[in-house]
Design a protein around this motif. Sequence first.
Motif, short mmCIF file in Angstrom:
data_model
loop_
_atom_site.label_atom_id
_atom_site.label_comp_id
_atom_site.label_asym_id
_atom_site.label_seq_id
_atom_site.Cartn_x
_atom_site.Cartn_y
_atom_site.Cartn_z
N THR A 27 -0.21 -6.38 -6.82
CA THR A 27 -0.39 -5.75 -5.51
C THR A 27 -1.19 -6.64 -4.55
OG1 THR A 27 -2.31 -4.52 -6.35
CG2 THR A 27 -0.18 -3.38 -6.33
N GLN A 31 0.23 -8.11 -1.06
CA GLN A 31 -0.53 -7.96 0.18
C GLN A 31 -0.63 -9.30 0.90
OE1 GLN A 31 -1.74 -5.21 1.51
NE2 GLN A 31 -3.33 -5.84 2.89
N THR A 45 -0.39 -1.38 -0.43
CA THR A 45 -0.87 -2.35 -1.42
C THR A 45 -2.38 -2.43 -1.46
OG1 THR A 45 -0.59 -4.11 0.21
CG2 THR A 45 1.21 -3.78 -1.36
N LEU A 48 -3.55 0.73 -3.43
CA LEU A 48 -3.21 0.64 -4.84
C LEU A 48 -4.06 -0.41 -5.55
CD1 LEU A 48 -1.45 1.65 -7.14
CD2 LEU A 48 0.25 -0.06 -6.50
N ALA A 49 -4.32 -1.54 -4.90
CA ALA A 49 -5.17 -2.57 -5.50
C ALA A 49 -6.59 -2.04 -5.72
CB ALA A 49 -5.20 -3.81 -4.61
#
Length: 172
Positions: A27, A31, A45, A48-49
């Motif tokens: 991710t 990005q 992203t 989620l990261a």
Amino acid sequence: MEKLIHVLYDYIIEYIVRIVGVLLLTTILMQIFTRIFFKVPFSWTDELARFAFIWYCFLGSVLTMYKKMHLGIDYFESKMKPKGLFINRIFIYAIQIFFAIMLAYFGFKLLGIVGRQKSPIMRMPMKYIYMSLPISGVLYFILSINELYLHIKGESTPKPVVISDVGGDINL
């Protein structure tokens, strides 16, 4: 019990940590890639990261404790007599158990608070993110109880981690 501990930490937790680590790396790379080539990155992203990083840190710390790779200063222990060392280790395991209980207890309480919240971008229930706290607490608890049991039984031997460098080995 040893077989259960071995399977739980060596296979299940380690496998999950690896998957979460790959997800985190993927991710972050997505990005970066979308920022460079599309000028407008994917909005999900970053979120989620961040969530993967939380899980990676908590489960990774449990795995680090299991493999006895955490930072430790053994200066004072090296000066202790065997009986003092035995009592000191019991005290350390008791502190670990207390920390595990607190992490699990307050982690479960936090799940009740954030139960209905959703993440801003992905609309993921936040309880899935905060679930890393009580799960890590329970895993710490299982590990600490097992280590205390083995120590009292006399089967516990701390394994030093050896890091190689240019000048030689460093024992931690």
